[in-house]
Design an enzyme around this catalytic site. Sequence first.
Site, PDB file in Angstrom:
ATOM      1  CB  SER A 104      -0.958  -0.060   1.203  1.00 58.90           C
ATOM      2  OG  SER A 104      -1.937   0.923   1.137  1.00 58.90           O
ATOM      3  CG  ASP A 154      -6.609  -2.129  -4.229  1.00 63.35           C
ATOM      4  OD1 ASP A 154      -7.231  -1.354  -3.479  1.00 63.35           O
ATOM      5  OD2 ASP A 154      -5.421  -2.430  -4.053  1.00 63.35           O
ATOM      6  CG  HIS A 185      -5.641  -1.943  -0.410  1.00 62.34           C
ATOM      7  ND1 HIS A 185      -5.043  -1.356  -1.509  1.00 62.34           N
ATOM      8  CD2 HIS A 185      -4.967  -1.462   0.669  1.00 62.34           C
ATOM      9  CE1 HIS A 185      -4.077  -0.560  -1.115  1.00 62.34           C
ATOM     10  NE2 HIS A 185      -3.999  -0.614   0.195  1.00 62.34           N
TER      11      HIS A 185
END
Length: 204
Positions: A104, A154, A185
């Site tokens: 991320s 995502d 995610h």
Amino acid sequence: MSGLTHEFHDGVPDAPLLLLLHGTGGGPGDLVRLAREISPGSPLLAPLGPVSENGAARWFRRLAEGVFDHEDVVARTGQLAEFVTAAREEHGVADRRVVAVGFSNGANIAAALALLRPEVLDEAVLFSAMLPLPESPQRDLSGSRVLLSGGQRDPMAPMVAARDLVAVLRGRGAEVTEHWHEGGHQITFEAIDLAKRWISAPPR
């Protein structure tokens, strides 16, 4: 000292150094177990993101969800590059191949490091990454390898933004391996297995 709060875990001789870069709200220990899965003998360098967003550690500021402060991206990438250089000397691993492993926000700063300061990073494993800058210098990345794993659903790192990153990296000569899963995610077991095989493959 090397400038960022961090953890260091020693490894076996000649194994690549893994630079572990956590996601928003995480910490240095977040990716240690993952790192032991994908490269069991590697020394691990795990810093803490220096930016606080309502108490959550990050690598650079953002103006809104998915909207990055590009000046801060550049500044924090430089800070991370200097940290990596100093920490490698400090911990006696200056001669090791360096592989960033990020999730991320950590994957985004790793991508920025690959684009802006390729001299400190040989390779990167990016989980749920997107293009961190609309424009970056036309550096020659022909010696770099990147593995990017992203989710087709995502909402935080959409495929279009992830594929923009792939296009920029390839446009500068990096060798990019793409892995797309049907989730969101997250880091999948399939992606972990791929990363293990990818890291163990000798670079060109």
